[in-house]
Every structure is written in C-alpha cells, then in structure tokens.
Design a protein around this motif. Structure first.
Motif, PDB file in Angstrom:
ATOM      1  N   LEU A 162       1.039  -1.146   0.110  1.00  0.00           N
ATOM      2  CA  LEU A 162       0.074  -0.093  -0.223  1.00  0.00           C
ATOM      3  C   LEU A 162       0.941   1.210  -0.015  1.00  0.00           C
ATOM      4  O   LEU A 162       0.576   2.153  -0.658  1.00  0.00           O
ATOM      5  N   ALA A 163       1.937   1.286   0.864  1.00  0.00           N
ATOM      6  CA  ALA A 163       2.674   2.514   0.709  1.00  0.00           C
ATOM      7  C   ALA A 163       3.499   2.262  -0.488  1.00  0.00           C
ATOM      8  O   ALA A 163       3.704   3.542  -0.943  1.00  0.00           O
ATOM      9  N   VAL A 164       3.982   1.615  -1.258  1.00  0.00           N
ATOM     10  CA  VAL A 164       4.432   1.712  -2.379  1.00  0.00           C
ATOM     11  C   VAL A 164       3.445   2.109  -3.549  1.00  0.00           C
ATOM     12  O   VAL A 164       3.826   2.956  -4.413  1.00  0.00           O
ATOM     13  N   ALA A 165       2.304   1.705  -3.141  1.00  0.00           N
ATOM     14  CA  ALA A 165       1.197   2.007  -4.350  1.00  0.00           C
ATOM     15  C   ALA A 165       0.764   3.693  -4.230  1.00  0.00           C
ATOM     16  O   ALA A 165       0.595   4.480  -4.981  1.00  0.00           O
ATOM     17  N   ALA A 166       0.758   4.073  -2.822  1.00  0.00           N
ATOM     18  CA  ALA A 166       0.634   5.416  -2.643  1.00  0.00           C
ATOM     19  C   ALA A 166       1.565   6.298  -3.191  1.00  0.00           C
ATOM     20  O   ALA A 166       1.495   7.276  -3.780  1.00  0.00           O
ATOM     21  N   ALA A 167       2.966   5.944  -3.002  1.00  0.00           N
ATOM     22  CA  ALA A 167       4.170   6.519  -3.537  1.00  0.00           C
ATOM     23  C   ALA A 167       4.231   6.831  -5.011  1.00  0.00           C
ATOM     24  O   ALA A 167       4.428   7.795  -5.548  1.00  0.00           O
ATOM     25  N   ALA A 168       3.517   5.541  -5.596  1.00  0.00           N
ATOM     26  CA  ALA A 168       3.498   5.434  -7.232  1.00  0.00           C
ATOM     27  C   ALA A 168       2.449   6.582  -7.701  1.00  0.00           C
ATOM     28  O   ALA A 168       2.554   7.360  -8.664  1.00  0.00           O
ATOM     29  N   VAL A 169       1.178   6.678  -6.997  1.00  0.00           N
ATOM     30  CA  VAL A 169       0.210   7.409  -7.320  1.00  0.00           C
ATOM     31  C   VAL A 169       0.523   8.974  -6.906  1.00  0.00           C
ATOM     32  O   VAL A 169       0.371   9.854  -7.777  1.00  0.00           O
TER      33      VAL A 169
END
Length: 216
Positions: free
Chosen positions: A194-201
C-alpha cells in the motif's frame, strides 16, 4: 548434488539462533535488547523476536510478565533513539532535503507537519502497531519535537499492546510459535504494498501536473 538452503533461510536461522541464545543467556533483558535493535533496524523482524520471547517464557526461561515488560522497555529505548535522531535532523534540514528531492515540494513538508501536529499522539500510538512503520514513526515525532513525556507514554502504550499480542501468541502456540511470523508477515507485505502504491500515485500525479504546466 548437495542441496543448499537459500541464503535468506540461512540468515533467518542464524538470526533465530542468535536471539534464542540471547534470551536463554540473559533472559528477559536479552529480549529487551533484541527488540531495541529491531526498532533501530526495521528489517529485523519483531514478528520473529516477540513470539520467540513468548515461546521462551513457555519453556520457563523467563516469566510471561517479564517478557512483556522488558520487551516494552526495549521498544521505548529503541524509539527514543530514533526520536533523538529525528530531533537532531530538525525541521530546517528536512526542508532543505525536500527542496532537492524531485517531485517533492517544501509545501508537502509543511502539510505533513501540520497533520502531525494535529494527529501526532494518535500517529505514535497506532503507528506502534503497524508493521514496517512501527519504528519509523518515531523519526517525524523527533523532527516535530513532540513533547517527550507524551511521546514515551503513547509509544509505551502502543508497544505494550503489540508486544503482548505477539508474545501471548508465541506462548500459547509453543513449538508452533513461528506461525505468528507467517501471518504477521502477510500483513507487513500488504502494508508495504500500500505504501509503494501510494508513492506511485503521488509520483504519477506530480508528473502529470508538471507536464500539464510545461505545455501551457
């Protein structure tokens, strides 16, 4: 052909052996040392150390209460060291670093600071029960110079709940204490994903805005 264990498995076995020897030799203070190190180096897994402390207590090497209290003490010590590291880093230095990081603005730091000033106590308390971030939350608390007494109190309370749950699981599971690591490990991967996804967004949104501004 001789079979070999994967390097990761060998490292994990060495780590478990080291922590086991430490707890057998030093008892509950050894468990506190292991957890303090886990706080300072997040890759060291509390989902291994804490259930192992519970299993060690079940073997009579320490009392269950000592395991909980000493590991909580170790959590607070490790968190304080990271708090002081964040305090030494300071707001001004964080702003200077943010100004040099691509796609990050100083205003992002200002918004994060404002959020932490409103929610810092909750962030520290609940952050102590979130895998991956349970150690890192101490750094922004230090950067923001959160008052030390509330920081220690909320860190101790959150750590007490997390430590007790995992120690009790290891105590009750006995020889199967390692099952705790398996299930908590899944949660850790979800949180990290989730943290990686948030950073990507975040990065994607900033790039899109930057391109749109460039075209104007």
């Amino acid at each position: 052909m001789s079979s070999q264990l994967p390097l990761r498995s060998v490292d994990r076995m060495n780590l478990v052996d080291w922590v086991t020897d430490l707890m057998h030799t030093a008892g509950a203070p050894g468990a506190a040392l292991a957890i303090a190190l886990e706080n300072l180096f997040p890759p060291l897994p509390s989902e291994v150390f804490l259930p192992l402390a519970g299993f060690t207590a079940a073997q009579g090497k320490m009392s269950l209460l000592d395991a909980v209290l000493w590991t909580t003490f170790g959590s607070v010590v490790g968190a304080l060291l990271l708090y002081w590291a964040g305090s030494a880093l300071g707001r001004d230095r964080v702003r200077r670093i943010a100004a040099r990081v691509p796609l990050v603005r100083v205003s992002d730091v200002d918004r994060t600071e404002a959020w932490f000033q409103r929610n810092g106590h909750r962030a520290v308390f609940f952050g102590r029960m979130i895998p991956v971030f349970r150690s890192l939350v101490s750094i922004p608390a230090g950067v923001e110079r959160m008052r030390l007494v509330p920081f220690v109190a909320y860190t101790a309370a959150g750590s007490l709940m997390w430590n007790t749950a995992l120690i009790l699981a290891g105590y009750l599971l006995g020889d199967n204490w390692h099952l705790v690591e398996r299930y908590v490990g899944v949660v850790s991967k979800v949180v990290l994903g989730l943290a990686v996804a948030a950073a990507a967004v975040f990065a994607g949104t900033r790039l899109a805005k930057k391109r749109a501004t460039t075209r104007l």
